[in-house]
Motif scaffolding. Structure first.
Motif, mmCIF file in Angstrom:
data_model
loop_
_atom_site.group_PDB
_atom_site.id
_atom_site.type_symbol
_atom_site.label_atom_id
_atom_site.label_comp_id
_atom_site.label_asym_id
_atom_site.label_seq_id
_atom_site.Cartn_x
_atom_site.Cartn_y
_atom_site.Cartn_z
ATOM 1 N N LEU A 72 -15.424 -5.730 -13.728
ATOM 2 C CA LEU A 72 -14.531 -6.187 -13.277
ATOM 3 C C LEU A 72 -13.075 -6.155 -13.921
ATOM 4 C CD1 LEU A 72 -17.301 -7.905 -12.756
ATOM 5 C CD2 LEU A 72 -15.738 -9.940 -12.448
ATOM 6 N N MET A 73 -12.027 -5.927 -13.220
ATOM 7 C CA MET A 73 -10.923 -5.292 -13.856
ATOM 8 C C MET A 73 -9.700 -6.249 -13.414
ATOM 9 S SD MET A 73 -11.412 -1.498 -13.360
ATOM 10 C CE MET A 73 -12.151 -1.692 -12.027
ATOM 11 N N VAL A 74 -8.605 -6.338 -14.473
ATOM 12 C CA VAL A 74 -7.193 -6.944 -13.787
ATOM 13 C C VAL A 74 -6.363 -5.687 -14.273
ATOM 14 C CG1 VAL A 74 -5.356 -8.485 -14.294
ATOM 15 C CG2 VAL A 74 -7.692 -9.216 -14.383
ATOM 16 N N PHE A 75 -5.580 -5.342 -12.963
ATOM 17 C CA PHE A 75 -4.762 -4.237 -13.349
ATOM 18 C C PHE A 75 -3.021 -4.664 -13.294
ATOM 19 C CE2 PHE A 75 -5.948 0.429 -14.259
ATOM 20 C CZ PHE A 75 -7.145 0.145 -14.379
ATOM 21 N N GLU A 76 -2.235 -4.274 -13.945
ATOM 22 C CA GLU A 76 -0.943 -4.361 -13.628
ATOM 23 C C GLU A 76 -0.015 -3.176 -13.503
ATOM 24 O OE1 GLU A 76 -0.099 -7.941 -17.094
ATOM 25 O OE2 GLU A 76 1.240 -5.971 -17.155
ATOM 26 N N GLY A 77 1.201 -3.315 -12.627
ATOM 27 C CA GLY A 77 2.041 -2.523 -12.208
ATOM 28 C C GLY A 77 2.967 -2.839 -11.079
ATOM 29 N N LYS A 78 4.051 -2.077 -10.969
ATOM 30 C CA LYS A 78 4.710 -2.435 -9.890
ATOM 31 C C LYS A 78 4.035 -2.225 -8.572
ATOM 32 C CE LYS A 78 9.354 -1.073 -8.207
ATOM 33 N NZ LYS A 78 10.464 0.126 -8.064
ATOM 34 N N ASP A 79 4.300 -3.259 -7.915
ATOM 35 C CA ASP A 79 3.659 -3.468 -6.275
ATOM 36 C C ASP A 79 2.127 -2.872 -6.351
ATOM 37 O OD1 ASP A 79 5.950 -3.693 -5.097
ATOM 38 O OD2 ASP A 79 6.445 -1.695 -4.892
ATOM 39 N N VAL A 80 1.573 -3.663 -7.508
ATOM 40 C CA VAL A 80 -0.009 -2.971 -7.879
ATOM 41 C C VAL A 80 -0.881 -3.555 -6.694
ATOM 42 C CG1 VAL A 80 -0.390 -5.277 -8.939
ATOM 43 C CG2 VAL A 80 -1.533 -3.201 -9.472
ATOM 44 N N VAL A 81 -0.681 -4.540 -5.995
ATOM 45 C CA VAL A 81 -1.507 -4.960 -4.665
ATOM 46 C C VAL A 81 -1.432 -3.997 -3.769
ATOM 47 C CG1 VAL A 81 -1.872 -6.495 -2.912
ATOM 48 C CG2 VAL A 81 -1.719 -7.482 -4.988
ATOM 49 N N ALA A 82 -0.160 -3.498 -3.240
ATOM 50 C CA ALA A 82 -0.096 -2.632 -2.074
ATOM 51 C C ALA A 82 -0.600 -1.230 -2.463
ATOM 52 C CB ALA A 82 1.510 -2.605 -1.607
ATOM 53 N N VAL A 83 -0.041 -0.749 -3.734
ATOM 54 C CA VAL A 83 -0.679 0.509 -4.319
ATOM 55 C C VAL A 83 -2.048 0.660 -4.382
ATOM 56 C CG1 VAL A 83 -0.621 2.109 -6.304
ATOM 57 C CG2 VAL A 83 1.608 0.852 -5.586
ATOM 58 N N THR A 84 -2.801 -0.287 -4.845
ATOM 59 C CA THR A 84 -4.180 -0.005 -4.885
ATOM 60 C C THR A 84 -4.892 -0.371 -3.724
ATOM 61 O OG1 THR A 84 -4.452 -2.559 -5.802
ATOM 62 C CG2 THR A 84 -4.329 -0.913 -7.558
ATOM 63 N N ARG A 85 -4.432 -1.153 -2.929
ATOM 64 C CA ARG A 85 -5.009 -1.245 -1.545
ATOM 65 C C ARG A 85 -5.182 -0.026 -0.774
ATOM 66 N NH1 ARG A 85 -8.673 -5.179 0.037
ATOM 67 N NH2 ARG A 85 -7.816 -5.032 2.364
ATOM 68 N N LYS A 86 -3.764 0.973 -0.946
ATOM 69 C CA LYS A 86 -3.786 2.093 -0.182
ATOM 70 C C LYS A 86 -4.608 3.071 -0.952
ATOM 71 C CE LYS A 86 0.261 4.509 1.718
ATOM 72 N NZ LYS A 86 1.490 4.236 1.697
ATOM 73 N N MET A 87 -4.686 3.022 -2.266
ATOM 74 C CA MET A 87 -5.624 3.854 -2.979
ATOM 75 C C MET A 87 -7.197 3.671 -2.632
ATOM 76 S SD MET A 87 -3.717 4.288 -6.681
ATOM 77 C CE MET A 87 -4.759 5.304 -7.438
ATOM 78 N N ILE A 88 -7.564 2.421 -2.402
ATOM 79 C CA ILE A 88 -8.851 1.943 -2.175
ATOM 80 C C ILE A 88 -9.191 2.508 -0.672
ATOM 81 C CG2 ILE A 88 -10.192 -0.033 -1.523
ATOM 82 C CD1 ILE A 88 -8.890 -1.153 -4.033
ATOM 83 N N GLY A 89 -8.257 2.395 0.050
ATOM 84 C CA GLY A 89 -8.646 2.806 1.825
ATOM 85 C C GLY A 89 -9.177 1.891 2.573
ATOM 86 N N ALA A 90 -9.513 2.032 3.777
ATOM 87 C CA ALA A 90 -9.860 0.929 4.688
ATOM 88 C C ALA A 90 -11.381 0.495 4.351
ATOM 89 C CB ALA A 90 -9.963 1.826 6.118
ATOM 90 N N THR A 91 -11.495 -0.721 4.869
ATOM 91 C CA THR A 91 -12.633 -1.364 4.536
ATOM 92 C C THR A 91 -13.945 -0.599 4.904
ATOM 93 O OG1 THR A 91 -11.642 -3.495 4.961
ATOM 94 C CG2 THR A 91 -14.003 -3.697 5.026
ATOM 95 N N ASN A 92 -13.682 0.052 6.197
ATOM 96 C CA ASN A 92 -15.053 0.959 6.382
ATOM 97 C C ASN A 92 -14.427 2.407 6.008
ATOM 98 O OD1 ASN A 92 -16.862 2.358 7.709
ATOM 99 N ND2 ASN A 92 -16.647 1.359 9.674
ATOM 100 N N PRO A 93 -15.491 2.713 5.157
ATOM 101 C CA PRO A 93 -15.571 4.073 4.500
ATOM 102 C C PRO A 93 -15.279 5.266 5.520
ATOM 103 C CG PRO A 93 -17.083 2.876 3.093
ATOM 104 C CD PRO A 93 -16.743 2.075 4.566
ATOM 105 N N ALA A 94 -16.159 4.932 6.588
ATOM 106 C CA ALA A 94 -15.878 6.155 7.878
ATOM 107 C C ALA A 94 -14.534 6.186 8.343
ATOM 108 C CB ALA A 94 -16.845 5.603 8.766
#
Ligand code: DAT
Ligand code: MG
Length: 149
Positions: A72-94
């Motif tokens: 479990l982690m907490v991360f900080e950064g500019k626009d961190v929610v949008a940036v990390t969601r984009k880096m994580i990708g769609a809910t379905n890995p396919a």
């Protein structure tokens, strides 16, 4: 600074992907301000996934998320929610794009390696569920003057 809650799920831990996941966020310029390795207790799973509790996939989701340790982690950064969601990708890995964590490292929706908060409201709620305030450490990263204009 903007904050989000991120968690390597049991499949990511068992597959040796904790370091790979952290490395991506670190290299991007995001800053880890809290981190811990643990088995999630049932009460916290119920609170964390409250919005999904009535859905047909919930029993499977719950047993998967409690099947082994998470990171479990907490991360900080500019626009961190949008940036990390984009880096994580769609809910379905396919459906997740190559280059994203789920696109590169997972096959099916039920085991998609990582959780990331989907809004600042969710992030505050999830950080509050999993971390005590004293577990979050504010500090300046040495490279910040070369990350932010
Ligand atoms: P995300 O993790 O991308 O925020 P979510 O909040 O909609 O996605 O769902 C939480 C988790 O529940 C998701 O990572 C995987 C699981 N899940 C969601 N929809 C599912 C479905 N239709 N079948 C099986 N698992 C599902
Ligand atoms: Mg979600």
């Amino acid at each position: 600074m903007d904050r989000t809650f991120l968690m390597v799920k049991p499949d990511g831990v068992q597959r040796g992907l904790i370091g790979e996941v952290i490395a991506r966020f670190e290299a991007k310029g995001l800053k880890m301000v809290a981190g811990k390795f643990e088995m999630l207790p049932e009460e916290r799973v119920m609170e964390h996934y409250a919005e999904h509790a009535a859905k047909p996939f919930f029993p499977g989701l719950k047993s998967y998320i409690m099947s082994g340790p998470c990171f479990l982690m907490v991360f900080e950064g500019k626009d961190v929610v949008a940036v990390t969601r984009k880096m994580i990708g769609a809910t379905n890995p396919a459906e997740a794009e190559p280059g994203t964590i789920r696109g590169d490292f997972a096959m099916e929706i039920g085991m998609n390696v990582i959780h990331g908060s989907d809004s600042y409201e969710t992030a505050e709620r999830e950080i509050g569920i999993h971390f005590r305030p004293e577990e979050i450490i504010s500090y300046e990263r040495a490279d910040e003057k070369y990350l932010y204009e």
